[in-house]
Motif scaffolding. Structure first.
Motif, PDB file in Angstrom:
ATOM      1  N   HIS A  79       0.808  -1.214   0.000  1.00 41.52           N
ATOM      2  CA  HIS A  79       0.000   0.000   0.000  1.00 41.52           C
ATOM      3  C   HIS A  79       0.845   1.270   0.000  1.00 41.52           C
ATOM      4  N   PHE A  80       1.958   1.264   0.728  1.00 46.82           N
ATOM      5  CA  PHE A  80       2.766   2.480   0.815  1.00 46.82           C
ATOM      6  C   PHE A  80       3.401   2.862  -0.526  1.00 46.82           C
ATOM      7  N   ARG A 438      -9.745   6.666   9.443  1.00 39.62           N
ATOM      8  CA  ARG A 438      -8.409   7.067   9.029  1.00 39.62           C
ATOM      9  C   ARG A 438      -8.260   8.562   9.237  1.00 39.62           C
ATOM     10  N   ARG A 471     -10.360  -1.101   9.870  1.00 42.92           N
ATOM     11  CA  ARG A 471      -9.193  -0.419   9.334  1.00 42.92           C
ATOM     12  C   ARG A 471      -8.959   0.865  10.117  1.00 42.92           C
ATOM     13  N   SER A 473      -6.069   4.174  10.625  1.00 44.48           N
ATOM     14  CA  SER A 473      -4.820   4.876  10.334  1.00 44.48           C
ATOM     15  C   SER A 473      -4.637   5.942  11.397  1.00 44.48           C
ATOM     16  N   SER A 497      -2.294   1.336   9.954  1.00 45.84           N
ATOM     17  CA  SER A 497      -1.239   2.155   9.359  1.00 45.84           C
ATOM     18  C   SER A 497      -0.672   3.077  10.421  1.00 45.84           C
ATOM     19  N   LYS A 520      -2.870  -6.775   7.742  1.00 53.93           N
ATOM     20  CA  LYS A 520      -1.832  -5.927   7.162  1.00 53.93           C
ATOM     21  C   LYS A 520      -1.412  -4.879   8.175  1.00 53.93           C
ATOM     22  N   GLU A 522       1.365  -1.762   8.483  1.00 53.20           N
ATOM     23  CA  GLU A 522       2.372  -0.972   7.786  1.00 53.20           C
ATOM     24  C   GLU A 522       2.823   0.152   8.717  1.00 53.20           C
ATOM     25  N   ARG A 524       5.854   3.207   9.417  1.00 53.80           N
ATOM     26  CA  ARG A 524       6.991   3.998   8.939  1.00 53.80           C
ATOM     27  C   ARG A 524       7.453   4.942  10.031  1.00 53.80           C
TER      28      ARG A 524
END
Lengths: 612, 242
Positions: A79-80, A438, A471, A473, A497, A520, A522, A524
Motif C-alpha cells: 500500500h505504501f 483514518r 481499518r 490509520s 497504518s 496488514k 504498515e 513507517r
C-alpha cells in the motif's frame, strides 16, 4: 442419523449449488476447510478467485486448484507504494499470470489488478488468449502504453459478443479498463461495455481514441475518462453517447467544456452517474440555460463528480435539481469552488450517503453537512494545500459536528490541521459503528493543541467504542499507550497504518499480541526494532504482510526472522546501496517488507531487493 | 501475559475511563501495577520524526537544521507527561516536506500542484494603494474582487478608516475629516489611476477587469486637479482647503 451423515449423502451438485450462494472468497475458503469432499466441490465450483498478494502463490498452483476460474483479482505492491515509498521497479508483474492462464486454457472473463506492473506484452497476450474477456480493471497500475490497449481492443472483436454483452448488462459485463500511467489512444470495440479510467497520471493524449469506438458500438454502460489530461474529440463523444442507450455512468475529463456537457446530457437523460468536465462558464449565456433544462431531465442521476470549478458562482445552481436525489458526491478535485458555494450546494443534498470533499469546505461547511446529510455513511475530507503550512481549514470541530449529525457514519478519511483527544472521545461516543477510521494530521506528530498531550486517549476511545473497526490509520503525537489500547480493544482490526508513532518495541508488541485478526500492518518512521519484530514470529503467517520503513530493525534481525520462518519472504529494499554483502548485521534496514508465501522467494526481484 | 493482566487492572472504574491526559506514565504500565504512577517517557516517535526531517528535508535551511538540533538536545530533559515543557513540540517549518506525507496519492498531488500553479484563489495579487494626502499607503489583493465596483467600494472603506483613528499632526487631521474625505472620493476630482506593467500611469476602468488585474502594479488615487496636469501650486491650494 446425524446431520454429518446426511450431508455426506448430498450429491455434489447440491453442495455446489449451495456454495453458489457464497459470494465472498473468505466464506469459500472457510467451507473448503471443512472436509475433503467439500474442498473438492468448492474448488471445482469457484469462479472468482481473489489473490491479495500476487507473490503468495504462483499462477500455476492457482489454476490447478481452481480450474474453472473465470474472474481473477490480483494485488501487487504494498500500500505504501501509493505514497512513493516503494521503488517503481520493485515488482508485481502480471505477465507470468497471463502466460500461465493462457497455457492452461483458462476461460478468463474478468481480470482486476491493483498496484501491478502491466506491460504491453501482457495486454497483447491477454487480448489474444481470452476471447471471452469482458472486463479488465486496472487500478494504480503502470508499465503499459496505448499500444497494449489497442491490442486488447482489436483482438476482442474476434468473437461475436453482442448478445452476451447486452444480456448481461446488469451484471456489469464488459471491458472495464481502469488504467494508470498511460497515454490512451484506444481502439475499442463493439461489445465494450465499460471503460473506466480512474485516478491515473496520464500523459497528454492526442484525443482521437474516442473516435475509435466503432459506429456499431452500442453496448456501452460505463465510460469514465476523467483522469485524462488531453482533449477528446467532442463530436465523436456526442455521437457515442447518442447511440449508447444503455449508458449509465459517464465521467468526462477536464477538457470537455460546458456546451458539450449540455449536449451530452440531452442525449443521455438516463444517466445514473455523472462526472462533469470543466464547468467554467458565463451564467447568463444560452449554453447555461440549456444546461439547466438538460439537467432537469436527468432524473436518474444518483452520483456526481467532476471538476466543478466555480469561477462563475451563479453556475452551480444548475445542478441543484439533481442534488436532492444524489447518494454519492465527489468534489475532491474541484479545488476552486469557494466554500460558500459548496455549502449552498450541500444544502440541497439531503440523501447523500457518500461525500468526498476538500478541506476548504471548512469546519463550518462540515457543520452544514452534519445538519443536512443524515444518511451519510462515508466521508472523505482531502487536503487542498499540501505544500505549505496552510491555514487551519478543518480541525477537530468539523469531525465532531459530523459525528454528532450523521448517525450512519461508518467510514471516514479525514485530513486535518489538528485534532484533540476530547474531540476523538466525543466522536467515539457518537459513532460506535466505524468500520474504517483514518485520520491524518498534516503535521504527523502534532499533539492535542489544547492539552499538549499525545492523542493516545482519543484513539483509544475510538477503538474501544467501535467494536467493528476493521481499518485504522493513526497520526498525531502518539506514544506506546495508543498501541496498548489498540491491542486490547481492536478485536476486528485487519489493517493498521502507523507513522511517526510510539516510543519503544512495546508499542508494536501490544498490537501483534492483541489484534488477532490483523492482516496488514504498515509502519513507517517509528522506533520499533528487533525485539518487537522477533517476539512472535509465528504471527506473521497469520497475516498477509508487514511493512516497516525507517524503523529500528537491523539486518541481523531480518536474517534471523527469515531463517526461522521459511514460509515468509523477508525482503529488504535497499535503494541507495546502503547495505551490501559486507554489511554488518547491526546495520539498520531502511525498508523491509515481509509477507507469507507458499512458494518461497520470488524470482523476479530486482537487484536492490534482497529476499533473505 | 502482560496485556491480559492489564486488562484485569483496567476493568476497574477509573482505569477504564478514557479521559484527557494519561492515567500514568508514557508507555509504562508496569509501574501502574504497583500502584505508583510514574511519569516518564520521551517521545521517541517525535525524535524519529525530527531525524527524518533532518535526513529527508528537501529544502533545508539553517533555521531548519537549528530547530532540529535544538529539539534533539531538548529531548532528554523534556517530557514530563503530566506537566513539563509541553510547548517544545514544534510543527515542521513551512515548506519542509517528508517523503510520502501527507499520504496522498500521486494523482491527487499532481492535480493540486497544477491548480495552485495555474493560479487559483490561492494566488494573491497584492498591489500598493496610495491616496493623495493619506498618511500611509495600503495594500489590496486585487484577486479578492470581481469588478471595478467591488474594488471601489473596498477602497472607499479602506481609506475612510483613517477618519476613525487618532492622529497627531494638524495636516493629517485636516485630511481626516470624514466629510472632506467623502467629498474627495465622491467628487469628480477623485481619479483612480494605476501603473501598468510597462510603467505607464493609466486611468482605472478602461480595460476589462481581468486584464486590469493582470497588468496593474500599483494603484494611486489622485486628486482630479493633478490628474489633468495642473500646476503643483494649485494642488497645494487644494490640500490647504479647510
Amino acid at each position: 442419523m446425524c446431520l454429518a451423515y446426511m450431508m455426506n449423502y448430498f450429491p455434489e451438485e447440491v453442495l455446489e449449488h449451495v456454495f453458489d450462494f457464497l459470494a465472498s472468497h473468505r466464506d469459500r475458503n472457510a467451507v473448503s476447510l471443512v472436509c475433503q469432499s467439500w474442498y473438492r466441490v468448492e474448488r471445482f465450483s469457484r469462479e472468482k478467485v481473489f489473490i491479495g498478494n500476487c507473490y503468495a502463490i504462483i499462477p500455476e498452483r492457482v489454476i490447478a486448484r481452481f480450474p474453472r476460474v473465470r474472474s481473477l483479482t490480483l494485488k501487487g505492491k504494498p500500500h505504501f507504494a501509493d505514497f512513493n515509498l516503494v521503488p517503481s521497479d520493485w515488482g508485481g508483474f502480471v505477465l507470468p499470470w497471463i502466460e500461465a492462464m493462457a497455457r492452461s486454457g483458462v476461460n478468463l472473463e474478468e481480470l482486476r489488478l491493483k498496484r501491478m506492473v502491466v506491460s504491453d506484452e501482457s495486454l497483447e497476450l491477454l487480448a489474444r488468449s481470452f476471447p471471452n474477456l469482458r472486463s479488465l480493471v486496472l487500478v494504480s497500475c503502470e508499465g503499459f502504453t496505448t499500444d497494449g490497449l489497442a491490442a486488447i481492443a482489436s483482438n476482442c472483436s474476434v468473437t461475436p459478443l453482442g448478445e452476451l454483452a447486452i444480456g448481461d448488462a446488469d451484471a456489469m459485463v464488459g471491458l472495464i479498463l481502469v488504467l494508470a500511467m498511460i497515454t490512451p489512444k484506444v481502439a475499442l470495440t463493439l461489445f465494450l461495455m465499460e471503460l473506466d479510467l480512474q485516478e491515473n497520471e496520464v500523459e497528454d493524449c492526442r484525443g482521437q481514441w474516442l473516435s475509435c469506438f466503432p459506429d456499431s458500438c452500442t453496448s456501452l454502460v460505463s465510460l469514465n475518462f476523467a483522469c485524462l489530461k488531453g482533449e477528446v474529440n467532442l463530436a465523436a463523444l456526442e455521437r457515442l453517447v447518442a447511440r449508447n442507450h444503455n449508458l449509465r455512468s459517464l465521467r468526462l475529463n477536464h477538457a470537455v467544456p460546458l456546451d458539450a456537457l449540455q449536449k451530452i446530457l440531452m442525449q443521455a437523460p438516463q444517466l445514473v452517474d455523472l462526472g462533469t468536465g470543466s464547468y467554467v462558464h458565463d451564467p447568463d449565456s444560452d449554453t447555461y440555460n440549456k444546461l439547466k433544462s438538460a439537467v432537469q431531465k436527468c432524473t436518474s442521476i444518483r452520483s456526481l463528480s467532476g471538476f466543478l470549478e466555480d469561477v462563475a458562482p451563479r453556475c452551480l445552481p444548475a445542478i441543484y435539481p439533481i442534488c436532492l436525489n444524489l447518494t454519492s458526491l465527489n468534489l475532491s478535485y474541484a479545488s476552486l469552488i469557494h466554500s460558500s458555494e459548496l455549502i449552498k450546494l450541500i444544502h440541497h443534498c439531503s440523501q447523500l450517503q457518500r461525500l468526498w470533499i476538500l478541506d476548504c469546505i471548512g469546519d463550518k461547511g462540515l457543520g452544514v453537512v452534519a445538519s443536512t446529510c443524515k444518511e451519510l455513511q462515508e466521508l472523505r475530507v482531502f487536503p487542498s494545500d499540501i505544500y505549505g503550512v496552510g491555514s487551519a481549514v478543518v480541525t477537530e470541530e468539523g469531525l465532531v459536528a459530523i459525528s454528532a449529525g450523521c448517525p450512519k457514519l461508518n467510514s471516514i478519511l479525514y485530513f486535518c490541521q489538528q485534532m484533540t483527544n476530547a474531540a476523538l472521545i466525543t466522536v467515539a461516543k457518537n459513532c460506535p459503528n466505524f468500520i474504517r477510521f483514518r485520520l491524518c494530521t498534516l503535521n504527523p506528530t502534532i499533539p492535542d493543541p489544547v492539552t499538549m498531550q499525545p492523542l493516545d486517549e482519543g484513539f483509544g476511545a475510538i477503538v474501544q467504542s467501535c467494536k467493528g473497526l476493521k481499518r485504522l490509520s493513526l497520526s498525531g503525537l502518539l506514544t506506546d499507550q495508543v498501541f496498548l489500547y489498540i491491542g486490547m480493544y481492536a478485536e476486528q482490526l485487519e489493517m493498521l497504518s502507523v507513522a511517526f508513532a510510539g516510543n519503544s518495541d512495546k508499542g508494536m508488541l501490544y498490537v501483534l499480541n492483541g489484534c488477532k485478526k490483523l492482516k496488514k500492518l504498515e509502519i513507517r518512521d517509528s522506533p520499533f526494532g528487533n525485539v518487537a519484530l522477533l517476539a512472535d514470529v509465528g504471527k506473521y503467517e497469520t497475516m498477509r504482510s508487514l511493512w516497516m520503513s525507517s524503523c529500528e530493525v537491523t539486518l541481523g534481525a531480518c536474517k534471523t526472522l527469515a531463517k526461522k520462518m521459511p514460509r515468509l519472504n523477508v525482503e529488504v529494499i535497499n535503494e541507495n546501496d546502503l547495505i551490501d554483502a559486507s554489511s554488518d548485521d547491526r546495520q539498520k534496514v531502511e525498508k523491509m517488507y515481509l509477507y507469507r508465501t507458499l512458494v518461497g522467494p520470488r524470482e523476479d526481484a530486482p537487484e536492490f531487493v534482497w529476499t533473505l | 501475559m502482560e496485556v491480559g493482566q492489564k486488562r484485569v487492572n483496567m476493568l476497574g472504574e477509573d482505569e477504564t475511563e478514557l479521559r484527557l491526559g494519561l492515567p500514568g506514565g508514557g508507555g509504562d504500565h508496569v509501574a501502574a501495577k504497583n500502584g505508583t504512577h510514574t511519569a516518564k517517557g520521551s517521545y521517541n516517535g517525535k525524535r524519529g520524526f525530527n531525524e527524518t526531517m533532518d535526513l529527508k528535508l528537501k529544502l533545508s535551511s539553517k533555521e531548519t537544521a537549528a530547530a532540529t538540533v535544538d529539539e534533539g538536545k531538548d529531548l532528554p530533559k523534556e517530557r514530563n507527561l503530566l506537566g513539563g515543557s509541553g510547548d517544545s513540540v514544534k510543527p515542521p517549518p513551512a515548506k519542509a516536506q517528508v517523503v510520502g506525507w501527507p499520504p496522498v496519492r500521486s494523482f491527487r498531488r499532481n492535480i493540486l500542484a497544477q491548480k495552485s500553479s495555474t493560479g487559483g484563489h490561492e494566488d494573491a495579487a497584492f498591489v500598493k494603494v496610495s491616496m493623495d494626502g493619506a498618511p500611509y499607503l495600503r495594500k489590496v489583493d486585487l484577486k479578492m474582487y470581481k469588478s471595478y465596483q467591488e474594488l471601489s467600494d473596498a477602497l472607499g472603506n479602506m481609506f475612510s478608516s483613517f477618519t476613525i483613528g487618532t492622529c497627531g499632526s494638524q495636516g493629517m487631521k485636516d485630511f481626516m475629516n470624514e466629510s472632506k474625505l467623502m467629498d474627495l472620493l465622491n467628487s469628480s476630482d477623485y481619479v483612480p489611476s494605476y501603473e501598468d506593467k510597462d510603467g505607464d500611469w493609466m486611468h482605472v476602468g478602461d480595460v476589462p477587469w481581468e486584464m486590469f488585474v493582470d497588468s496593474c502594479k500599483r494603484l494611486r488615487i489622485m486628486k482630479g486637479t493633478e490628474a489633468i496636469g495642473l500646476a503643483p501650486r494649485a494642488m497645494e491650494k487644494c490640500k490647504n482647503r479647510s
